[in-house]
Design an enzyme around this catalytic site. Structure first.
Site, PDB file in Angstrom:
ATOM      1  N   GLU A  41       0.849  -1.194   0.000  1.00  0.00           N
ATOM      2  CA  GLU A  41       0.000   0.000   0.000  1.00  0.00           C
ATOM      3  C   GLU A  41       0.888   1.250   0.000  1.00  0.00           C
ATOM      4  O   GLU A  41       1.843   1.348   0.774  1.00  0.00           O
ATOM      5  CB  GLU A  41      -0.828  -0.066   1.299  1.00  0.00           C
ATOM      6  CG  GLU A  41      -1.853   1.002   1.484  1.00  0.00           C
ATOM      7  CD  GLU A  41      -2.625   0.810   2.813  1.00  0.00           C
ATOM      8  OE1 GLU A  41      -2.312  -0.132   3.581  1.00  0.00           O
ATOM      9  OE2 GLU A  41      -3.536   1.614   3.065  1.00  0.00           O
ATOM     10  N   LYS A 108      -8.986   2.234  -2.162  1.00  0.00           N
ATOM     11  CA  LYS A 108      -9.304   1.778  -0.813  1.00  0.00           C
ATOM     12  C   LYS A 108     -10.693   2.301  -0.487  1.00  0.00           C
ATOM     13  O   LYS A 108     -10.964   3.503  -0.616  1.00  0.00           O
ATOM     14  CB  LYS A 108      -8.262   2.329   0.163  1.00  0.00           C
ATOM     15  CG  LYS A 108      -8.394   1.771   1.571  1.00  0.00           C
ATOM     16  CD  LYS A 108      -7.153   2.141   2.386  1.00  0.00           C
ATOM     17  CE  LYS A 108      -7.141   1.443   3.735  1.00  0.00           C
ATOM     18  NZ  LYS A 108      -5.845   1.657   4.412  1.00  0.00           N
ATOM     19  N   CYS A 144      -4.962 -12.797 -14.039  1.00  0.00           N
ATOM     20  CA  CYS A 144      -3.623 -12.885 -14.631  1.00  0.00           C
ATOM     21  C   CYS A 144      -3.304 -14.370 -14.775  1.00  0.00           C
ATOM     22  O   CYS A 144      -3.464 -15.132 -13.813  1.00  0.00           O
ATOM     23  CB  CYS A 144      -2.617 -12.186 -13.715  1.00  0.00           C
ATOM     24  SG  CYS A 144      -0.905 -12.253 -14.307  1.00  0.00           S
TER      25      CYS A 144
END
Lengths: 554, 554
Positions: A41, A108, A144
């Protein structure tokens, strides 16, 4: 899919430096075959940013650095945390880079900590549990190499806890990617590991948590990067308090394996306890000090050595963080100092191999008394004269620091700071307070830890009765309860918010004692207001997590 | 319906004192025939409360005080602001009392300021505008004497602005009751009056705004209580910066009249301008100082008089707030002081009729240099020696304050604080910073205001070139741009967050100058961190409203 977990130490505000570090990590992970490279983060900007998060110029530069990173050659996908502006709002976000461009961005949802609440907006995400009982699947999904991943930033992962389980097998992601920047506190490493393990088990979904590490003034990020399989087993853990990278292979069918194809071994969850707490606190303080100096371009420190345990522990930590060549001790005896204040300080300096100067304050103190005599007259010796000695020491320390471009370290502990047992503009001086969140009894634990391989802090320092030595035969115990009792009272009042009566019973002491301690805690908020940044090692750092009005009528 | 608007000055945390004040006001208003008695936001607890808002013991005591108030004899309804706990959440709320009991309670929906955001929860109120385009009528409705009132707490009134109009005549309340606690800032009085007038006109609904007044450490509440009719006319305004009560009669048909039945006269809206700004700032600072001392039980202050304008303005404000008998000036000349530093200080003291002591620092300074000589050797005179003088003065001031149980007032201004032009633990000392949010050029405006009826601050002080006098022939202008230019640059960087290039153009100066000022602003955040509470008179008080990382790599 090969996933690289990069636990880096970003410098807050240093976008170019952090960008280069991230780019280097991507290159290195890519060379090792990684398909996905994770960063924690706010890894591009560092954190906490406070109002810097909402300087448009700053977020623009973050955005431009993300473009730089995305444009570099690599075959892998990467996820990088950064602040972003959307019109007038600023969000804590994660950028997903792939194929030379930013492919998506997540925000967030709910900033909760005080370091972000006033600065970052939250998002109303009905898909992220809308509070009316109908919890739904979060929409933060990236795919992915056919692996469906759900992305959660920081404390947003708590939402997933409230889900209990995913509504159906098709809604369940293959993997939860948790990008984090968790502030260190006592037992947080163990608590987090346990809660992520439980979450993985409840949701029957593997979790990769990627954190950041490093000191950012008063905030320490331990790291906490780890992997949990869908049964809640801890499969991998990066070392805390240091940068590191781990690469694992993951398939929804087989779960986690090493790059060699062998399954990872299940590891025991970290267990909290006094020795782990002391060891982590020590490492956190060393990292805080090292990074504060390095990130601000300072190399050397000046520390006042009183002959007491607080300054001894600070000096030992400083030597560990900066090297003995970069630490200078100053002992400043007065007419009230015990012989030990100088001899013990000299012994400590010898053990640490640091320079120690002796600057007696007698002449300055006598001059000051003489200067003040027209005003003071023949008034009796009082707290005014006590404080003068501390402030003269503070002035001398700062003079030496200013002269040689070093920083003074503060040596107050949490028990003293709570009680106001220390002189403002004297004892409270310093660029950083290392022990301001460490109770006196915990300072002894640190001393014991420092001495684990032999005497570094002389036993004469550890065994003497604490004293400010500002008047004849003064002892801390003249005015304060014995520290074992004091700390139990303070812990309950501060960390547990316990009412005085209950506290008296739990501490087996009188209600009068508790009420007196509570009153001292209250009326000394003004001193803490002007203290240096206090390195947080608990969840309730004074003034930061427990800020009270400076009018003590409550 | 007769409505009493009670603009009281609560003391933060002092529930018993505030309760008695509220009860007295209700009795007094009731005797005058009031049917409804209003008090501002958080009037029972005072504000800002910070973490005190979430001490269950504190909210329990607030609840019990509300019961005491509700039980007292009176025929009227009253509305009182207080914090309340609901399970684990704490709300900023208003209690409505009538007929001996609490009849209902309203919550503030959206805490927005930094003083409440981390401490109070908000409520999801779909009836209060749910953000998806379908604005609806708020549900905060109370009826008294057939008058339908909509209650809005503090900034929640902004929601009403977003409505534009009520959906139908039946949905429109007869009256909007706005219970407020607005922090003072430059031009806020005028801006608020204009926005409430506009709101009343847009919604075609009368507004009664009831505020609180008083100083709460660094936060000043001016009051701002006022009445607007449904055409947006200002019909009544209570004096700011003082307690007061006004009683008016209201009927939905006739609107507002006095108790004598005569219609109220329409009044002009307050107009912003330099003279109003200076006058309000002065009143705010006097109130801040007076209340900080009174609410903390202190009567007297000790102020260092340098012969400069900052300390002169602080001394004049202190005399206004505390009385000349309670103010002591100390002039502390050094070998680098101009003659004026003492003679001007003495003249100022004579004009203010305060005691002024002279404490030359030469002997202490010489002793300190002598003590340090083994370490300093023959290193050239540097910032270390400059700072020593400031810190010796700080030590002497604190010694006098400690000896006689008085408080030191800080005399730094906002321009200095921004640039780090001042010595930590010396110039920055003090219990409260009065001028830390006042730019140097505004300090001159205050001096002019103080001299409006004749010379209080000697012209020699006003006319001299600013200097710290810490070395031979030093002037502020040796290192800083001239203050007129510096303040225009700082204002744009701080209050307007303007990028440097734009700032250089607007200030008609070089980009290099702006970049240098921006850099000084940045690298001196650490000094501001340890400053005393700074009384806010702007919307961007340094460190409080503009907090930046202490690592200056941005």
């Amino acid at each position: 899919m090969k996933i690289a977990i990069c636990q880096i130490n970003p410098t807050v505000g240093d976008i170019a430096g952090n960008r280069d570090k991230i780019a280097d990590n991507i290159t290195s992970a890519s060379l090792k075959g990684a398909d996905l490279v994770l960063f924690g983060e706010l890894s591009l900007s560092g954190t906490p940013l406070y109002d810097l998060a909402s300087h448009p110029d700053f977020t623009d530069r973050c955005q431009s650095a993300i473009s730089d990173i995305s444009e570099q050659e690599s075959d892998c996908m990467s996820m990088v945390g950064l602040p972003i502006r959307q019109e007038d709002d600023y969000f804590n976000s994660v950028s997903v880079l792939s194929g030379g461009q930013e492919v998506t961005r997540f925000y967030k949802a709910m900033p909760v900590s005080r370091d972000e609440l006033p600065y970052f907006a939250g998002i109303d995400s009905p898909e992220f549990g809308d509070g009316d009982g109908q919890e739904q699947l979060p929409a933060n999904i990236v795919v992915c190499k056919d692996v469906r991943m759900l992305i959660a930033i920081g404390d947003d992962i708590q939402y997933l806890s409230s889900l209990g389980c995913f509504a159906s097998k098709t809604e369940r992601p293959d993997l939860i990617i948790h990008l984090n920047a968790k502030r260190f506190a006592r037992n947080i490493i163990e608590d987090d590991a346990e809660s992520y393990a439980n979450l993985a088990r409840e949701l029957s979904t593997s979790i990769i948590s990627c954190g950041i590490t490093g000191g950012s003034v008063d905030t320490i990020f331990h790291g906490g990067s780890a992997i949990f399989d869908k049964k809640g087993n801890l499969m991998l853990r990066l070392s805390n308090f240091t940068e590191g990278m781990a690469i694992v292979d993951f398939t929804p069918e087989k779960g986690f394996t090493g790059l060699d194809g062998k399954p990872l071994n299940k590891k025991p969850l970290p267990v909290a306890g006094k020795s782990a707490t002391t060891r982590h606190t020590y490492k956190a303080l060393v990292m805080a000090l090292k990074d504060y100096f390095a990130k601000n371009g300072f190399k050397r420190t000046t520390i006042g050595l009183s002959g007491g345990i607080d300054s001894a522990v600070v000096a030992a930590i400083a030597v560990d963080a900066l090297g003995y060549q970069c630490v200078t001790g100053i002992t400043m005896p007065s007419r009230y100092s015990s012989e030990g204040s100088v001899t013990d300080s000299r012994q400590l300096a010898a053990n640490l191999n640091i320079t120690c100067h002796e600057l007696p304050i007698e002449n300055i103190y006598a001059s000051a008394l003489e200067t003040l005599s027209p005003i003071f007259g023949d008034s009796p010796f009082s707290v005014a004269e006590e404080n003068m000695q501390s402030r003269i020491r503070g002035m001398l320390l700062m003079a030496v620091a200013n002269k040689f471009d070093t920083l003074v370290l503060n040596t107050s502990n949490k028990s003293e700071a709570a009680m106001g047992y220390g002189t403002l503009y004297g004892d409270t001086n310093g660029a950083l307070s290392l022990l301001g969140d460490v109770y006196k009894t915990e300072v002894y634990d640190l001393a014991e830890y420092i001495n684990r391989n032999g005497e570094v802090i002389p036993l004469s320092i550890i065994n003497k009765a604490p004293s400010a030595e500002l008047r004849e035969n003064q002892k801390d115990s003249d005015t304060l309860p014995e520290y074992g009792l004091l700390d139990s009272i303070l812990y309950r009042l501060i960390e547990e918010n316990m009412p005085p009566m209950e506290c008296a019973i739990e501490c087996d002491t009188s209600i009068d004692t508790v009420v007196w301690v509570a009153r001292m805690l209250k009326i000394n908020e003004y001193k803490r207001w002007q203290m240096p940044p206090i390195v947080s090692v608990s969840r309730t750092t004074l003034t930061r997590d427990r800020r009270m009005p400076l009018i003590a009528k409550y």
